[in-house]
Design a protein around this motif. Structure first.
Motif, PDB file in Angstrom:
ATOM      1  N   ALA A 316      -7.417   7.990  -9.190  1.00 18.89           N
ATOM      2  CA  ALA A 316      -7.162   9.161  -8.350  1.00 18.89           C
ATOM      3  C   ALA A 316      -5.771   9.100  -7.717  1.00 18.89           C
ATOM      4  O   ALA A 316      -5.100  10.128  -7.566  1.00 18.89           O
ATOM      5  CB  ALA A 316      -8.227   9.261  -7.259  1.00 18.89           C
ATOM      6  N   ASN A 317      -5.318   7.902  -7.346  1.00 16.73           N
ATOM      7  CA  ASN A 317      -4.004   7.757  -6.718  1.00 16.73           C
ATOM      8  C   ASN A 317      -2.878   7.895  -7.736  1.00 16.73           C
ATOM      9  O   ASN A 317      -1.853   8.534  -7.474  1.00 16.73           O
ATOM     10  CB  ASN A 317      -3.910   6.399  -6.012  1.00 16.73           C
ATOM     11  N   LEU A 318      -3.067   7.303  -8.905  1.00 18.07           N
ATOM     12  CA  LEU A 318      -2.040   7.337  -9.940  1.00 18.07           C
ATOM     13  C   LEU A 318      -1.858   8.739 -10.515  1.00 18.07           C
ATOM     14  O   LEU A 318      -0.744   9.134 -10.867  1.00 18.07           O
ATOM     15  CB  LEU A 318      -2.411   6.353 -11.053  1.00 18.07           C
ATOM     16  N   ALA A 319      -2.957   9.490 -10.570  1.00 14.80           N
ATOM     17  CA  ALA A 319      -2.908  10.826 -11.170  1.00 14.80           C
ATOM     18  C   ALA A 319      -1.976  11.768 -10.423  1.00 14.80           C
ATOM     19  O   ALA A 319      -1.435  12.718 -11.005  1.00 14.80           O
ATOM     20  CB  ALA A 319      -4.320  11.420 -11.216  1.00 14.80           C
ATOM     21  N   GLN A 320      -1.765  11.534  -9.133  1.00 14.17           N
ATOM     22  CA  GLN A 320      -0.943  12.434  -8.320  1.00 14.17           C
ATOM     23  C   GLN A 320       0.389  11.791  -7.919  1.00 14.17           C
ATOM     24  O   GLN A 320       1.088  12.294  -7.048  1.00 14.17           O
ATOM     25  CB  GLN A 320      -1.714  12.834  -7.066  1.00 14.17           C
ATOM     26  N   ALA A 321       0.720  10.677  -8.567  1.00 13.67           N
ATOM     27  CA  ALA A 321       1.921   9.918  -8.214  1.00 13.67           C
ATOM     28  C   ALA A 321       2.997  10.093  -9.276  1.00 13.67           C
ATOM     29  O   ALA A 321       2.743  10.560 -10.383  1.00 13.67           O
ATOM     30  CB  ALA A 321       1.573   8.448  -8.049  1.00 13.67           C
ATOM     31  N   GLN A 322       4.210   9.682  -8.934  1.00 11.99           N
ATOM     32  CA  GLN A 322       5.338   9.732  -9.853  1.00 11.99           C
ATOM     33  C   GLN A 322       5.951   8.347  -9.988  1.00 11.99           C
ATOM     34  O   GLN A 322       6.231   7.692  -8.984  1.00 11.99           O
ATOM     35  CB  GLN A 322       6.409  10.722  -9.353  1.00 11.99           C
ATOM     36  N   ALA A 323       6.175   7.909 -11.217  1.00 18.71           N
ATOM     37  CA  ALA A 323       6.841   6.631 -11.442  1.00 18.71           C
ATOM     38  C   ALA A 323       8.312   6.746 -11.059  1.00 18.71           C
ATOM     39  O   ALA A 323       8.973   7.743 -11.380  1.00 18.71           O
ATOM     40  CB  ALA A 323       6.717   6.218 -12.904  1.00 18.71           C
ATOM     41  N   VAL A 324       8.823   5.749 -10.361  1.00 22.50           N
ATOM     42  CA  VAL A 324      10.252   5.692 -10.065  1.00 22.50           C
ATOM     43  C   VAL A 324      10.990   5.448 -11.383  1.00 22.50           C
ATOM     44  O   VAL A 324      10.593   4.589 -12.174  1.00 22.50           O
ATOM     45  CB  VAL A 324      10.563   4.563  -9.059  1.00 22.50           C
ATOM     46  N   ASP A 325      12.046   6.213 -11.624  1.00 24.61           N
ATOM     47  CA  ASP A 325      12.820   6.094 -12.861  1.00 24.61           C
ATOM     48  C   ASP A 325      13.902   5.035 -12.667  1.00 24.61           C
ATOM     49  O   ASP A 325      14.982   5.323 -12.148  1.00 24.61           O
ATOM     50  CB  ASP A 325      13.434   7.448 -13.217  1.00 24.61           C
ATOM     51  N   ALA A 326      13.596   3.811 -13.094  1.00 28.58           N
ATOM     52  CA  ALA A 326      14.539   2.705 -12.895  1.00 28.58           C
ATOM     53  C   ALA A 326      15.845   2.938 -13.635  1.00 28.58           C
ATOM     54  O   ALA A 326      16.924   2.620 -13.127  1.00 28.58           O
ATOM     55  CB  ALA A 326      13.894   1.399 -13.355  1.00 28.58           C
ATOM     56  N   GLU A 327      15.756   3.508 -14.826  1.00 25.97           N
ATOM     57  CA  GLU A 327      16.972   3.759 -15.610  1.00 25.97           C
ATOM     58  C   GLU A 327      17.894   4.736 -14.889  1.00 25.97           C
ATOM     59  O   GLU A 327      19.120   4.582 -14.896  1.00 25.97           O
ATOM     60  CB  GLU A 327      16.592   4.298 -16.993  1.00 25.97           C
ATOM     61  N   PHE A 328      17.301   5.748 -14.240  1.00 26.43           N
ATOM     62  CA  PHE A 328      18.103   6.703 -13.471  1.00 26.43           C
ATOM     63  C   PHE A 328      18.879   5.979 -12.375  1.00 26.43           C
ATOM     64  O   PHE A 328      20.072   6.214 -12.169  1.00 26.43           O
ATOM     65  CB  PHE A 328      17.197   7.781 -12.852  1.00 26.43           C
ATOM     66  N   TRP A 329      18.201   5.068 -11.651  1.00 19.72           N
ATOM     67  CA  TRP A 329      18.852   4.387 -10.532  1.00 19.72           C
ATOM     68  C   TRP A 329      19.856   3.344 -10.997  1.00 19.72           C
ATOM     69  O   TRP A 329      20.835   3.070 -10.298  1.00 19.72           O
ATOM     70  CB  TRP A 329      17.806   3.808  -9.588  1.00 19.72           C
ATOM     71  N   VAL A 330      19.649   2.779 -12.173  1.00 21.11           N
ATOM     72  CA  VAL A 330      20.670   1.897 -12.747  1.00 21.11           C
ATOM     73  C   VAL A 330      21.936   2.698 -13.049  1.00 21.11           C
ATOM     74  O   VAL A 330      23.056   2.261 -12.783  1.00 21.11           O
ATOM     75  CB  VAL A 330      20.141   1.203 -14.020  1.00 21.11           C
TER      76      VAL A 330
END
Length: 346
Positions: A316-330
């Motif tokens: 339920a928590n993962l379904a409404q979450a967003q993964a941080v885009d590590a490549e974007f921040w690199v």
């Protein structure tokens, strides 16, 4: 196809029966210390030692790649396995600091949270940046980052991490950007301007935190009415009896990874350790001791419902979450952090 217990459990038993590890080989595993390392010791290090597979020599560091690079450059690696954050995993992989891994040896990819099995690292747990508030101090509960911006209905100070990362994502989510479009928007000059314009709206109401312990402390003291926070810190405060709540929708989650240092003579044993630490049973013990999410999906079913609800990888928590885009921040982190610091100083 799911991983059966038949494939996983005999792992340590087989090692005991062969006698190959009568004198256990040492494996140096470096992590971030603190409560996380204590949980790793209970879940992974001690059981691995007891299995006869090897002897863990546990150490800790601050996550800097410079020490690893120095070892690799001189061809003398005294560390075997290191815990790394997702941007450092990408940087280290590109720089040739980590061994390439055969991820098929760790199990069925479908049984792992997406993005947790990579060519240079296997995730050990997932944490989240969430919104938190004190139930005793608000008449009604906020449900989104849009509510975080709603000063009229929720008057008072807000806590945000002092930095571009997470803060810019939160601002765009508050401004109505859909989760799956978040980094597409933030990758444009217009998206960055939009995020800072959104932050301008509540800048006088923001109290900036720099240490992970501060959000829970500020909520309890009444210094802020709601705050962005690491989920584990809030769960710890809840365990101590504080009436704090987490808003899981629109949370940002990020894995921490095990990586194998390039050139280690113990690569095979390092991979055995990672496989051992990636089993549902061992990950269950880890999440029982610290509220970070297991990456193996079968581990959740082994945990009590109350514990599951506190974990970033609960369905339920993962379904409404967003993964941080590590490549974007690199790619964009340096320029965005510079712009954030200039904006915050004004």
């Amino acid at each position: 196809m799911s991983i059966s217990l038949r494939r996983v459990v005999p792992f340590s038993l087989a090692l005991l029966c062969t006698g190959v590890f009568a004198e256990p080989q040492s494996l140096t595993v470096i992590s971030f210390g603190g409560a996380t390392k204590q949980a790793q010791d209970k879940a992974y290090f001690q059981p691995f030692n007891q299995s006869g597979a090897g002897r863990i020599v546990a150490g800790e560091y601050n996550g800097e790649l410079s020490k690893i690079k120095a070892m690799v450059d001189v061809g003398h690696t005294s560390w075997d396995v290191v815990e790394v954050e997702s941007p450092e995993l990408l940087r280290g992989c590109d720089a040739g600091l980590f061994e390439r891994l055969d991820t098929t040896s760790f199990g069925d990819h479908a049984q792992f949270v997406p993005g947790t099995l990579t060519e240079c690292g296997v995730a050990t747990y997932v944490w989240s940046m969430v919104m938190a508030f004190d139930q005793d101090k608000l008449a009604k509960a906020p449900t989104s980052w849009a509510d975080f911006w709603n000063i009229a209905d929720f008057p008072g100070k807000r806590g945000l991490r002092k930095g571009a990362k997470y803060t810019l994502e939160i601002a765009l989510l508050a401004d109505g950007v859909e989760r799956d479009q978040l980094y597409k928007v933030l990758a444009t000059p217009q998206g960055v301007t939009r995020a800072f314009a959104k932050l301008d709206q509540i800048k006088p109401n923001i109290q900036w935190w720099e240490a992970g312990a501060q959000p829970a402390q500020w909520l309890i003291a009444g210094d802020v009415v709601m705050t962005a926070a690491y989920n584990g810190r809030i769960a710890s405060a809840q365990k101590e009896g504080m009436n704090l709540s987490i808003v899981w929708p629109q949370s940002l989650y990020d894995p921490e990874y095990w990586a194998v240092v390039k050139g280690t003579p113990n690569k095979a044993l390092a991979e055995r350790f990672i496989a051992f630490a990636s089993q549902p049973q061992t990950q269950k013990v880890f999440s029982e001791n610290i509220p970070y999410g297991p990456v193996h999906r079968q581990a959740l079913a082994l945990l009590p419902e109350q514990v599951q609800q506190q974990l970033p990888t609960a369905e339920a928590n993962l379904a409404q979450a967003q993964a941080v885009d590590a490549e974007f921040w690199v790619d964009h982190g340096e320029e965005l952090e510079e712009r954030f610091n200039a904006w915050a100083a004004r």
